[in-house]
Design a protein around this motif. Structure first.
Motif, short mmCIF file in Angstrom:
data_model
loop_
_atom_site.label_atom_id
_atom_site.label_comp_id
_atom_site.label_asym_id
_atom_site.label_seq_id
_atom_site.Cartn_x
_atom_site.Cartn_y
_atom_site.Cartn_z
N GLU A 155 0.80 -1.23 0.00
CA GLU A 155 0.00 0.00 0.00
C GLU A 155 0.83 1.27 0.00
O GLU A 155 0.44 2.29 -0.57
CB GLU A 155 -0.94 0.01 1.22
CG GLU A 155 -2.01 -1.08 1.17
CD GLU A 155 -2.93 -1.01 2.38
OE1 GLU A 155 -2.70 -0.12 3.23
OE2 GLU A 155 -3.84 -1.83 2.46
N ASN A 156 1.98 1.28 0.65
CA ASN A 156 2.79 2.48 0.78
C ASN A 156 3.62 2.82 -0.45
O ASN A 156 4.30 3.84 -0.47
CB ASN A 156 3.73 2.34 1.99
CG ASN A 156 2.97 2.26 3.30
OD1 ASN A 156 1.88 2.82 3.42
ND2 ASN A 156 3.54 1.56 4.27
N ILE A 157 3.57 1.94 -1.46
CA ILE A 157 4.39 2.16 -2.66
C ILE A 157 3.44 2.27 -3.86
O ILE A 157 2.88 1.26 -4.31
CB ILE A 157 5.39 1.00 -2.85
CG1 ILE A 157 6.23 0.84 -1.56
CG2 ILE A 157 6.29 1.26 -4.05
CD1 ILE A 157 7.06 -0.40 -1.52
N PRO A 158 3.23 3.50 -4.38
CA PRO A 158 2.20 3.73 -5.40
C PRO A 158 2.27 2.80 -6.61
O PRO A 158 1.25 2.30 -7.07
CB PRO A 158 2.44 5.19 -5.79
CG PRO A 158 3.08 5.81 -4.59
CD PRO A 158 3.93 4.73 -4.00
N ASP A 159 3.49 2.56 -7.14
CA ASP A 159 3.61 1.77 -8.37
C ASP A 159 3.12 0.33 -8.23
O ASP A 159 2.75 -0.30 -9.22
CB ASP A 159 5.07 1.76 -8.84
CG ASP A 159 5.33 2.81 -9.93
OD1 ASP A 159 4.40 3.60 -10.20
OD2 ASP A 159 6.44 2.83 -10.48
#
Length: 506
Positions: free
Chosen positions: A401-405
């Motif tokens: 969740e914390n990493i957009p890509d």
């Protein structure tokens, strides 16, 4: 008549002696051959086996195929990856054993120094120029580590900041992906003791290097020759520490470059692979031929990578425990790959679970003949004359969740590269093996059968002739008696026979 009988009686005796000698030669020759082969396959300087083991006379190559991800934008949205295979990119491989040291306990120590030189003539494309797109493996590795590891307070936000700006699906040259390229994430992790090298590559720092110190049984002054070249220790340890059961942590078999003599089709072959940090079983499949020499093919069976449900003995490869078993066909090697979410399989997901693995990606077509691992072994000496060790490197893809890509990606196993390390005995190597093994065995085999056959032939002929003479003798005796005891008749002038007695009376 008497001389003829005596002559053939002598021939009969000679035939019996030769036939008995020929029959006795079978176990004697078998024992002598066994002893000589054992002596020549011991790992002792000066033997035939030592030379074949120390620097195998084989054409060795490493081939890489890469999987190009053609729809990264769609994968970011949760779609299936569409993959296209490129390659092979071929390297000539040299793998001599060095620092060879005999030990007092019947073992010999060594390291195998491996080096690779690009072979463009046998490559499809140039790895320095060809680019392909795939997952950012360092990004997935440290996204996983941030989740499961207790990192220093200052390091976690730094890593997160880098992860958020990293491209999740970059393009690199084939050379960079194999042999290494600079990466800010990896550099930061290396500086803080979380990565072994400051660069990333699936074979980074593997050229002109070795995979650790091996101790193997030499067979010298040992009763059990079945353990010749079997591994006693690797990197100083007699067992592994990557897996969850004692059985899985056992180091079984050889390194695959040389085997014990006198194979038994009913017994499996074990090979330890440092690439996957475990031993793999291979079983007899069929008879083959390599450079006009008969060989037996051993292959890795489907259960080698099967999960614990399909094959319970593999439960130890579920790490950290049985609750973390992967689908059949996959092996979690993160414990021996510095925590990276790497899983190994056979190329094209051969023998993998269709629903849970193969069907989650598009573009793979597993084929047993092209993608299985096999060993063609000369059964008398145990020499591997033709080998193909095949593996595929995959990455576990899941959303963070914390990493957009990668916040919306589906969960699947993404193939990155598959490789084939092959070795085929050279013509000179095959000729040497024939000269030292096959030719003497052939000559002794011809010799023992010739002695037995010639002796048997003499016995048969002698019996036939003596039997004929024995049958003929009574008939000849009857003729002689009739001449000696019967009436002797003479002819009269008118042509009628008359006896001598009647002539005397007249």
């Amino acid at each position: 008549m008497g001389k003829t009988t005596g002559c053939f009686t002598c021939i009969l005796v000679v035939g019996v002696v030769l036939a008995v000698l020929g029959a006795v030669m079978f176990p004697v020759v078998k024992y002598l051959i066994h002893s000589e082969v054992v002596q020549q396959t011991m790992l002792e300087n000066g033997t035939m086996g030592y030379g074949l083991w120390q620097d195998p006379p084989a054409d060795v190559s490493m081939q890489f195929w890469v999987w190009n991800l053609t729809n990264p934008a769609e994968v970011k949205k949760g779609k299936k990856p569409f993959l296209v295979q490129r390659g092979p990119y071929t390297y000539r491989e040299s793998m001599p054993k060095q620092n060879i040291t005999p030990n007092n306990n019947g073992t010999v120590s060594y390291v195998t120094e491996k080096s690779y030189v690009l072979d463009l003539n046998n490559s499809i494309g140039d790895p320095h120029k060809d680019r392909f797109t795939t997952i950012n493996i360092p990004l997935m590795t440290f996204a996983h580590k941030i989740t499961v590891m207790d990192l220093p307070a200052f390091l976690k936000p730094l890593l997160l900041d880098l992860l958020r700006i990293e491209d999740a699906f970059p393009s690199h040259t084939v050379h960079e992906m194999i042999w290494g390229y600079p990466d800010e994430l990896v550099k930061l992790a290396y500086e803080n003791g979380l990565a072994p090298f400051p660069e990333f590559g699936v074979f980074v720092n593997r050229n002109n290097s070795n995979d650790g110190l091996f101790n193997v049984y030499s067979g010298v002054n040992q009763e059990n020759t079945d353990k010749i070249n079997h591994i006693s220790r690797w990197k100083g340890q007699s067992e592994l520490s990557f897996w969850s059961t004692a059985e899985s942590n056992m180091i079984n078999g050889t390194d695959g470059s040389y085997n014990q003599p006198f194979f038994d089709k009913k017994k499996p072959l074990y090979v330890f692979s440092s690439d996957i940090c475990r031993s793999i079983i291979a079983v007899y499949e069929k008879e083959t031929s390599v450079r006009d020499m008969p060989t037996w093919r051993y292959v890795g069976p489907p259960e080698a990578f099967a999960n614990a449900t399909a094959y319970p003995p593999n439960v130890g490869f579920c790490t950290p425990n049985a609750s973390y078993c992967l689908p059949s066909g996959l092996l979690n090697v993160s414990n021996c790959q510095f925590g990276a979410p790497i899983v190994m399989s056979l190329p094209h997901f051969l023998y993998c679970d269709p629903k849970e693995v193969i069907d989650l990606v598009i573009g793979l077509t597993p084929n047993k003949e092209e993608h299985q691992t096999f060993f063609d072994v000369e059964p008398m000496t145990g020499g591997p004359l033709n080998v193909a060790k095949r593996l595929q490197i995959n990455v576990v893809i899941q959303p963070y969740e914390n990493i957009p890509d990668i916040s919306k990606v589906a969960k699947f196993f993404l193939p990155i590269i598959w490789l084939n390390e092959s070795a085929h005995i050279t013509v000179d190597g095959a000729d040497e093996l024939k000269t030292n093994v096959e030719t003497p065995i052939l000559l002794t085999t011809i010799g023992k059968w010739s002695v037995l056959g010639f002796g048997s032939l003499l016995v048969i002929l002698s019996i036939i002739v003596l039997t004929a003479l024995w049958i003929r003798k009574p008939q000849d005796s009857q003729v002689d008696n009739s001449i000696n005891d019967g009436d002797i008749s003479t002819a009269t002038p008118n042509g009628n026979p008359t006896s001598d007695r009647s002539q005397l009376i007249r």
